[in-house]
Design an enzyme around this catalytic site. Sequence first.
Site, PDB file in Angstrom:
ATOM      1  N   CYS A 638      42.237  37.894  46.541  1.00  0.00           N
ATOM      2  CA  CYS A 638      42.274  36.572  47.171  1.00  0.00           C
ATOM      3  C   CYS A 638      41.460  36.570  48.458  1.00  0.00           C
ATOM      4  O   CYS A 638      41.227  37.622  49.046  1.00  0.00           O
ATOM      5  CB  CYS A 638      43.698  36.191  47.512  1.00  0.00           C
ATOM      6  SG  CYS A 638      44.756  36.086  46.082  1.00  0.00           S
ATOM      7  N   HIS A 689      44.023  26.083  46.068  1.00  0.00           N
ATOM      8  CA  HIS A 689      45.032  26.010  47.127  1.00  0.00           C
ATOM      9  C   HIS A 689      45.263  24.582  47.598  1.00  0.00           C
ATOM     10  O   HIS A 689      46.017  24.344  48.531  1.00  0.00           O
ATOM     11  CB  HIS A 689      44.638  26.899  48.293  1.00  0.00           C
ATOM     12  CG  HIS A 689      44.470  28.329  47.880  1.00  0.00           C
ATOM     13  ND1 HIS A 689      43.279  28.824  47.406  1.00  0.00           N
ATOM     14  CD2 HIS A 689      45.349  29.352  47.814  1.00  0.00           C
ATOM     15  CE1 HIS A 689      43.442  30.098  47.083  1.00  0.00           C
ATOM     16  NE2 HIS A 689      44.680  30.438  47.331  1.00  0.00           N
TER      17      HIS A 689
HETATM   18  N1  GLN Z   1      47.924  36.772  38.623  1.00  0.00           N
HETATM   19  C1  GLN Z   1      48.431  36.132  39.787  1.00  0.00           C
HETATM   20  C2  GLN Z   1      48.600  34.644  39.530  1.00  0.00           C
HETATM   21  O1  GLN Z   1      47.830  34.090  38.833  1.00  0.00           O
HETATM   22  C3  GLN Z   1      47.518  36.318  40.968  1.00  0.00           C
HETATM   23  C4  GLN Z   1      48.063  35.656  42.179  1.00  0.00           C
HETATM   24  C5  GLN Z   1      47.299  35.933  43.443  1.00  0.00           C
HETATM   25  O2  GLN Z   1      46.177  36.337  43.427  1.00  0.00           O
HETATM   26  N2  GLN Z   1      47.886  35.693  44.573  1.00  0.00           N
HETATM   27  O3  GLN Z   1      49.484  34.012  40.050  1.00  0.00           O
HETATM   28 ZN    ZN Z   2      44.424  35.106  44.243  1.00  0.00          ZN
END
Ligand code: GLN
Ligand code: ZN
EC number: 2.1.1.14
Length: 749
Positions: A638, A689
């Site tokens: 992320c 987001h």
């Molecule tokens: N595999 C997780 C999801 O899709 C990844 C979440 C994340 O990167 N914070 O929720």
């Molecule tokens: Zn993520």
Amino acid sequence: MSTTIIGFPRLGEFRELKFTTEKYFRKEISEEELLAVAKDLRAKHWNIVKEKGITEIPSNDFSHYDNFLDAAFLFNVVPASVQNLDLSDLERYFALGRGYQGEKGDVRALPMKKWFNTNYHYIVPKFEKDTQVKLAGHKIFDEFQEAKELGLNTRPVLVGPFTFLQLSDFEEGVKAEDFVDSLVAAYQEVFAKLAELGATRIQLDEAALVKDLTAEEKALFLNLYNKLLADKKGLEVLLQTYFGDVRDVYADLVKLPVDAIGLDFVEGKKTLELVKSGFPADKTLYAGIVNGKNIWRNNYEKSLAILEQIPAENIVLTSSCSLLHVPFTTANEEFEPAILNHFAFAVEKLDEIRDLDAIRNGQGEEALAANKELFATERVGENAELRARIAGLTDADYTRLPAFAEREAIQEEAFKLPALPTTTIGSFPQTKEVRAKRLAYRKGELSQEEYDAFLAETIDEWIKWQEDIDFDVLVHGEFERNDMVEYFGQNLSGYLFSKNGWVQSYGMRGVKPPIIWGDVTRLNPITVKWSSYAQSRTNKPVKGMLTGPVTILNWSFPREDISIKDSTLQIALAIKDEVLDLEAAGVKIIQIDEAALREKLPLRRSDWYEDYLDWAIPAFRLVHSTVAPDTQIHTHMCYSEFTDIIPAIDNLDADVISFEASRSNLEILDELKAKNFQTEVGPGVYDIHSPRVPNEGEIDNTIEAILAKVPSKKVWINPDCGLKTRGIPETKESLIRLVEAAKAAREKL
Ligand code: GLN
Ligand code: ZN
């Protein structure tokens, strides 16, 4: 005798602010109602701090979304597109944080970045050519007044001008230096107003000082402060730092006409050494001695030993950083006393600061005795078998064979995916229904069979939907998971879970990090059931979905009695066992998320490899080193803040990586190109987001930008993160656009 804290959690003991704000976002309550709840919370929090006997109480540490965004608002660093929106102040404020799409306009959210080495994220303001820095807000004054009406003379907290400039973005053609004078004038106006209202001291947070500073950055800092402090308008200034030591500017700092300096004695490796070299008698030292980031009880003897070595005459005891980064209180937890005694959340840390101060003043003997006793008994034993397994690891355990290029060819043959394959990051919307079912199951109101039937049905629906809109690599949707770390922790020995240990992560969102209590091993297969079920429902590949060891560690509260490296290796072996079980169950693509890999990267470049990457990257390789060449390993990260560690990311030796890029303008692509990045890559093509649906053509442009920098045969098309926080309609709309855009781009190749 003086005690304080740098800041207090603001979501509320039971996350009242979050729930109220979300109601406001859903238009279920009015702005006035939200403001009233916020006001009550502030009063409640100030009172707690006061009742605990803390002598200096901060204000303006509260925020409706983010303190950095508050500062941008205060100083009018707001893009014209938002200035011009015909909305209330609060609505425009939220528009900056989360974007706005409605009758009055369509603006994107500002980017969000990790706040130093924490899991908090701040909103990144942007200075533009026509930005007019000036005092434009009143929150800091209002909150000071509000406390004053309650009989409290608080110390307002504000992001300092250096950190504000260092952590903001600048439109091409403008730079930090252009705004020094206007910013200094605006800060001085804040000083004057606060002094007029009766404030005595202001806290300027300058965490940017704990990073490596170039000569130019140092010059900018000194320039700002020489100008600012030339006229303090009768206010005393506390220059507060945290998250490390200030070795680059210490000598200058102690010469500045500030009244007080706040230093971090927990994370600052060199803080004690610096202070021992001399601390001016005319200044107060705010000694950050109680860890604001972890949940373990303070070891009073150790802290007192540090404090004794400090030569300063005037000392105020404080937290090492804002208590924003720990949960509210242990009072609502259900651990047995033998366990609970080892924990201190925000409220309990107030006790610790006050205890330490009392002990230093010849009181608090009982507290000291109880604390000594706590640390004298062995807290937890060790797992001998696991320790032996780790001791026996060799280089071969960290190396996947054959090498990447050879695997890439093998996998191309094995999967026969189209160019620009489409996929998602793992989770689909966690609707009210999904959460309600999980809760009912946890409470025993839903039987295993009923719950399983519900999960199977939901997975079936989404597998079918993904097939219908023609995704290439599918996911099962992660409906069985509350949280990507807690879910794994629940199946690992050595983990504990709090009931209410929420910590703010971004906006009004909280996370509830589990606690690593002892040695970690896998108790049973964790994801095999639902991943293999999902795979059995389609002929297209379905990605198995795991959380990687570094992220599990970084998003947990780690032990302090063994190194985080050792804890991470224990977790890596547990996840490795899971990877091999998934592979054996016929899951041929396995994603191992390292969302938080960057999180604990030391703030100083000189410590990056030795203190972190040299063991964190191998820990990831340990997890997947023994899978077959035609098993494809994906990873996901992320907040694309890894432009500077691209070679280390390639060194994870994954086959495919996806990451967030859309909110940060795909800057990272240049770096992938420059470093000749080998791993196949899916730079997120839209921002998940925010609830905003990308416009027609928006994703197409992003894909074009990606293809300009990355060879098409390496590119994957995906959103920039998991979709669990989104609603279904916006998710489906966005994903349909994504697949259409990928297909259109494929045509053009
Ligand atoms: N595999 C997780 C999801 O899709 C990844 C979440 C994340 O990167 N914070 O929720
Ligand atoms: Zn993520």
